[in-house]
Design a protein around this motif. Sequence first.
Motif, PDB file in Angstrom:
ATOM      1  N   TYR A  66       0.819  -1.219   0.000  1.00 28.66           N
ATOM      2  CA  TYR A  66       0.000   0.000   0.000  1.00 28.66           C
ATOM      3  C   TYR A  66       0.852   1.267   0.000  1.00 28.66           C
ATOM      4  O   TYR A  66       0.368   2.327  -0.348  1.00 28.66           O
ATOM      5  CB  TYR A  66      -0.974  -0.022   1.174  1.00 28.66           C
ATOM      6  N   MET A  72      -1.015   4.586   1.422  1.00 30.96           N
ATOM      7  CA  MET A  72      -0.522   4.985   2.738  1.00 30.96           C
ATOM      8  C   MET A  72       0.933   5.393   2.613  1.00 30.96           C
ATOM      9  O   MET A  72       1.587   5.105   1.626  1.00 30.96           O
ATOM     10  CB  MET A  72      -0.604   3.803   3.715  1.00 30.96           C
ATOM     11  N   SER A 343      -6.222 -15.189   5.305  1.00 32.79           N
ATOM     12  CA  SER A 343      -6.948 -14.362   4.356  1.00 32.79           C
ATOM     13  C   SER A 343      -5.961 -13.668   3.443  1.00 32.79           C
ATOM     14  O   SER A 343      -4.778 -13.593   3.731  1.00 32.79           O
ATOM     15  CB  SER A 343      -7.812 -13.336   5.082  1.00 32.79           C
ATOM     16  N   ALA A 344      -6.458 -13.195   2.323  1.00 31.33           N
ATOM     17  CA  ALA A 344      -5.614 -12.504   1.361  1.00 31.33           C
ATOM     18  C   ALA A 344      -6.544 -11.708   0.474  1.00 31.33           C
ATOM     19  O   ALA A 344      -7.768 -11.784   0.588  1.00 31.33           O
ATOM     20  CB  ALA A 344      -4.802 -13.496   0.532  1.00 31.33           C
ATOM     21  N   LYS A 345      -5.947 -10.935  -0.417  1.00 27.88           N
ATOM     22  CA  LYS A 345      -6.774 -10.212  -1.360  1.00 27.88           C
ATOM     23  C   LYS A 345      -6.107 -10.289  -2.728  1.00 27.88           C
ATOM     24  O   LYS A 345      -4.916 -10.016  -2.844  1.00 27.88           O
ATOM     25  CB  LYS A 345      -6.939  -8.761  -0.906  1.00 27.88           C
ATOM     26  N   GLU A 350     -11.530 -10.396  -2.165  1.00 34.19           N
ATOM     27  CA  GLU A 350     -11.036 -10.820  -0.862  1.00 34.19           C
ATOM     28  C   GLU A 350     -11.218 -12.320  -0.712  1.00 34.19           C
ATOM     29  O   GLU A 350     -12.188 -12.892  -1.193  1.00 34.19           O
ATOM     30  CB  GLU A 350     -11.791 -10.104   0.259  1.00 34.19           C
ATOM     31  N   GLN A 352     -10.999 -15.452   2.207  1.00 37.74           N
ATOM     32  CA  GLN A 352     -10.838 -15.881   3.589  1.00 37.74           C
ATOM     33  C   GLN A 352     -10.977 -17.381   3.629  1.00 37.74           C
ATOM     34  O   GLN A 352     -11.759 -17.962   2.884  1.00 37.74           O
ATOM     35  CB  GLN A 352     -11.940 -15.293   4.491  1.00 37.74           C
ATOM     36  N   ARG A 398     -17.208 -11.856   2.804  1.00 37.42           N
ATOM     37  CA  ARG A 398     -16.582 -11.834   4.117  1.00 37.42           C
ATOM     38  C   ARG A 398     -17.348 -12.732   5.080  1.00 37.42           C
ATOM     39  O   ARG A 398     -18.569 -12.732   5.077  1.00 37.42           O
ATOM     40  CB  ARG A 398     -16.575 -10.401   4.663  1.00 37.42           C
ATOM     41  N   PHE A 426     -20.331 -11.630   6.891  1.00 34.86           N
ATOM     42  CA  PHE A 426     -19.731 -10.456   7.506  1.00 34.86           C
ATOM     43  C   PHE A 426     -19.661  -9.308   6.506  1.00 34.86           C
ATOM     44  O   PHE A 426     -18.953  -8.335   6.692  1.00 34.86           O
ATOM     45  CB  PHE A 426     -18.330 -10.817   8.029  1.00 34.86           C
ATOM     46  N   PRO A 428     -20.730  -5.959   4.473  1.00 31.64           N
ATOM     47  CA  PRO A 428     -21.367  -4.733   4.962  1.00 31.64           C
ATOM     48  C   PRO A 428     -22.879  -4.769   4.771  1.00 31.64           C
ATOM     49  O   PRO A 428     -23.407  -5.524   3.949  1.00 31.64           O
ATOM     50  CB  PRO A 428     -20.749  -3.640   4.092  1.00 31.64           C
TER      51      PRO A 428
ATOM     52  N   ASN B 446      -4.862   0.515   6.908  1.00 28.86           N
ATOM     53  CA  ASN B 446      -5.771   1.205   5.985  1.00 28.86           C
ATOM     54  C   ASN B 446      -6.964   1.820   6.720  1.00 28.86           C
ATOM     55  O   ASN B 446      -7.371   2.939   6.421  1.00 28.86           O
ATOM     56  CB  ASN B 446      -6.297   0.229   4.925  1.00 28.86           C
ATOM     57  N   ALA B 480     -14.843  -0.632   4.283  1.00 26.75           N
ATOM     58  CA  ALA B 480     -14.649  -0.745   2.835  1.00 26.75           C
ATOM     59  C   ALA B 480     -13.185  -0.969   2.477  1.00 26.75           C
ATOM     60  O   ALA B 480     -12.870  -1.801   1.638  1.00 26.75           O
ATOM     61  CB  ALA B 480     -15.176   0.511   2.142  1.00 26.75           C
ATOM     62  N   CYS B 482     -10.715  -2.104   4.306  1.00 28.73           N
ATOM     63  CA  CYS B 482      -9.983  -3.191   4.965  1.00 28.73           C
ATOM     64  C   CYS B 482      -9.778  -4.336   3.991  1.00 28.73           C
ATOM     65  O   CYS B 482     -10.737  -4.885   3.462  1.00 28.73           O
ATOM     66  CB  CYS B 482     -10.719  -3.696   6.191  1.00 28.73           C
ATOM     67  N   PRO B 483      -8.522  -4.714   3.737  1.00 24.54           N
ATOM     68  CA  PRO B 483      -8.284  -5.751   2.747  1.00 24.54           C
ATOM     69  C   PRO B 483      -8.558  -7.163   3.260  1.00 24.54           C
ATOM     70  O   PRO B 483      -8.489  -8.114   2.493  1.00 24.54           O
ATOM     71  CB  PRO B 483      -6.791  -5.582   2.428  1.00 24.54           C
ATOM     72  N   ARG B 484      -8.852  -7.308   4.530  1.00 22.38           N
ATOM     73  CA  ARG B 484      -9.021  -8.643   5.094  1.00 22.38           C
ATOM     74  C   ARG B 484     -10.427  -8.878   5.644  1.00 22.38           C
ATOM     75  O   ARG B 484     -10.666  -9.860   6.339  1.00 22.38           O
ATOM     76  CB  ARG B 484      -7.984  -8.882   6.199  1.00 22.38           C
ATOM     77  N   GLY B 485     -11.345  -7.965   5.378  1.00 26.80           N
ATOM     78  CA  GLY B 485     -12.718  -8.173   5.842  1.00 26.80           C
ATOM     79  C   GLY B 485     -12.828  -8.243   7.343  1.00 26.80           C
ATOM     80  O   GLY B 485     -13.513  -9.110   7.875  1.00 26.80           O
ATOM     81  N   VAL B 486     -12.165  -7.333   8.028  1.00 29.60           N
ATOM     82  CA  VAL B 486     -12.122  -7.412   9.482  1.00 29.60           C
ATOM     83  C   VAL B 486     -13.222  -6.601  10.159  1.00 29.60           C
ATOM     84  O   VAL B 486     -13.588  -6.871  11.288  1.00 29.60           O
ATOM     85  CB  VAL B 486     -10.738  -6.948   9.994  1.00 29.60           C
TER      86      VAL B 486
END
Lengths: 466, 514
Positions: A66, A72, A343-345, A350, A352, A398, A426, A428, B446, B480, B482-486
């Motif tokens: 990132y 970031m 997990s990874a992306k 995504e 898991q 998720r 999980f 949103p 993030n 949104a 978060c790359p790991r769905g936390v």
Amino acid sequence: MLFLIEKIESGRIFPMNEISKNIVIIGNGISGVTCARNIRKRDQKVPITIISGETAHFFSRTALMYIYMGHMKYEHTKPYADDFWKKNGLRLHQAWVSSVDFANKRLVFQNGEEMGYGQLILATGSIPNKFGWPGENLEGVQGLYSYPDLLSMEKHTQSISRAVVVGGGLIGIEMVEMLCSRNIPVTFIVREKGFWDNVLPDEEANLVSRHIREHHVDLRMETELAAILDDGKGRVKGVQLANGEIIDCGFVGLTVGVSPNISVFKGTELETSRGILVDETFQTNIPDVYAIGDCAEFKIPPGPDRKNIEQVWYTGRMHGETLAFNLMNKNQVSYQPGIWFNSAKFFDIEYQTYGHVPPKLREGDWTFYWEDSSGKIALRLLFNQQDQLLGINAFGWRMRHAFFDRAITEGWEADKVVSRLHQASFNPEFYKDLHKLLIVAYNKEKGKSIRVPKRSFIQKLIGSRA
Amino acid sequence: MKFLQNTGLTLFVIGLVIFTVIPLLGTWKLESSMVAENTKEMHREVMVEILDPMYDKTYHSHFAFISDFYSHFNAYNDSLKAEEKWDQVIWDDYAFPLTKRASVGPVPSSPLLFLFLSIGLAVLGGLLYILPLYRNETAGIKNDGIYFSSMKARGWLGIVTGTYLIGFYIILYWYPEYLTNLVIMVDPLSQFLSGGPASQWFLYGLVYTLAILVMGIRMFRKYRGNSYQTIRTVSVMFFQLSFAFLIPEILVLFNMPWHDFKNIWPLDYSFFYEYRLEGMLNSGALGMFMLVWGILLIIIGVPIFTYFYGKRWYCSWVCGCGGLAETLGDPYRQLSDKSLKSWKIERYLVHGVLVFAVVMTGVTLANYFMEFGLLGEATNQLHSIYGFAIGSAFAGVIGTGFYPFMGNRVWCRFGCPLAAYLGIVQRFKSRFRITTNGGQCISCGNCSTYCEMGIDVRWYAQRGQNIVRSSCVGCGVCSAVCPRGVLKLENGEESGRINDMPIIIGNNSINLKS
Ligand SMILES: Cc1cc2nc3c(=O)[nH]c(=O)nc-3n(C[C@H](O)[C@H](O)[C@H](O)COP(=O)(O)OP(=O)(O)OC[C@H]3O[C@@H](n4cnc5c(N)ncnc54)[C@H](O)[C@@H]3O)c2cc1C
Ligand code: SF4
């Protein structure tokens, strides 16, 4: 004199009796830092020193990509503010350890300085693999593990017209995504037939491959690197594949796995194999010396379906937690990881996983795989012969860790898992009700009639999860 | 597509430049009839007289006009003050209406043309730039290059933008007479909506609403595939356009007081001011409804909605300040300070403002019911201090002008008394929380980086703890990015919501409390 006093970063001098208690940790990654924090929580006084050559402070290695992508800056990747360490009495010392004198309990640094220790915790992480390809040490050829690697990648990917990434694992795809974010065309060379297919079953590997191509990556499966070509000035100018094809490029990323970083300990009395050999309490063959995180190799794997070397963030954390507990307690516990998770992306998708889902179905096990019509959302449920849940792979969906930790521990049967998926999701709020689609598909494939759980108007209104 | 976008940018900049120079265009010429028309009866005679030297003079800049106006006007007031004839001093602001009326030239003669050339071009350009964004790209997080961007990472573009915004707010609040041509330009629109001429506030409301609408469309592009972001953005666009902009103007058309039904005291700090109460009480049944509705929102609406949904129901779904922050401000969300120190400052400041607003309103109401006892003076003092320091300087100049410097929620975080009130409910009695997903956090940062409220989300996530913070406005961006769905924003049972001593799932060797 040198044996009586110690010089540390702050210039403080520690008397000898403090040294005998001093806990020294080599490595400020997740495992070393977690261990240090947890020791400090249990003992306010014991001197703790964390050594690392890479950076002054702990940062999140997993976030390196990132920084390159401009999401970031380096300072955002530090999980703790810079004043955290002092507040908690954790001494930081930025230097490279060049050798360890285990008999006299002393570390020697590259600059010749020395430091004694009471107990030594080795948490030195990994280094990227290289397989002796011709040209692998040219300028513009590198792996991605450390912060200096990131800086080097930044430097070597300025104004290049193509990059090649070799090796289809998690770091490989991250590197590809990084390069794509800078609009650098990428050729991605993967030796296997399916992407990351030593971990992913075919359907999942295909799903990821499709998505990689959707990002305009020149993905070459079943392709092998033969050599990296020199431009005559010591810089890379291209790669040659095993089939003879030459691809011009200005940068080559080598991401063919990592190995424990143990070169400093080779040839000492410390017992090593691929990593530093430890028992289930992270004890090495030398008293008062422990190893945790990526660099540790269990003599006996910590559980069925677990590997001798665990090279992920979460296990590094758990190693650190467990060792800290043992160092501070009379009754020792052995490391017992619970249900596996990771997990990874992959670009936008995504992933898991909970429990153990091998790439090839084992005798007697059975599996249910569902993929959404978008081709970007998928769920695989794996059961044994007794219809007990063994593990799942989720893509673009998720899932609640606590739910599957319990479902797998208790070995829930398929119908139960499927009918309760809405509690597991999980995603949103306001996202598509994927569990409804999955139930329909499951009923159809298995000839079942599981009903889609209904939520009352009130439940919907207050957004209740139950 | 690049061509369209570049055209869009060019049009936007042209529109902005024209908007900026419009106040300078034309000439200014005052006539005595204009003064008579635009002053109160009690001042008419004097005003007509003291401005006499200005009549039939052509001023080629509004600077000269306004300065001449003040020299005559202040000379009159000063002499009265010197003689301590306080009751004769003119406290009303006539600079704005007279400058507006005296303007001659291209803007008053073709206001709609200039409206199109300035705000029109900016909106058109903005849309041309925004609509093709991320075309042919897959849905996902679009944060590439934010920290390389001069606009979004405090580079020179950001500094210029912030300075422009700050300048605009200062002129708008304290020197509106310099903006009169812009107000003239929106007069026809105001006439159409409310039947009356525009004030600087109508101009501001129009620009504000358009900013939310256009940048709201950008949100749809940027967060494509994220239903929570899309629906939330539709909601703030709707509330701004209808409740904050159109309905109040239409109320005026029907001779009702201008009223924004979704604005809640103490953000709407003047709700209990005498003129507002009188206005509502004198407007029949609808006026009564305004009063009762406003009070119900404060004492029942806020606690109940916040109990069920957290303060997000207001701050990132309904509120106008929140609406601007979530749309126009979205590119700057990463600039909020995450340090412990700023959290400390935040708590003192925001609760301080709440106390100030409550005390001020208490005094105002006491004064209202005691009918101008000794409290009258104190009330006026408090109103002007609050209006200046909090209502204008903090909420406007700093609140929006500082977007490119300190992130998009400076006001909401450090200043908004309603946010403080909502936050207290959210912290102590609510079903809302951000759930942390077991042990999945990789401490990447993030979530913290993109938290506009400066919450160090990672601090909680990496120790497996749910995030229950009074300041969280529930924008959902941490979840949104978060790359790991936390992270998951959710309303649920109160038990287990606050887990101060979390146990991270995954390690069976020990039961570790973080
Ligand atoms: C790009 C990338 C992405 C990743 N993404 C994920 C992910 O998404 N999920 C996941 O689970 N895992 C991920 N990993 C793996 C994960 O980061 C590692 O497993 C984890 O960081 C290992 O932690 P550690 O504490 O064992 O060692 P490290 O973090 O490697 O720390 C070791 C430290 O020791 C220092 N050191 C070593 N030798 C010496 C010496 N001689 N003297 C002084 N200091 C020394 C090093 O400088 C280093 O700072 C990723 C790794 C990389 C590189
Ligand atoms: S964004 Fe997600 S993974 Fe990264 S620190 Fe936050 S919660 Fe953890």
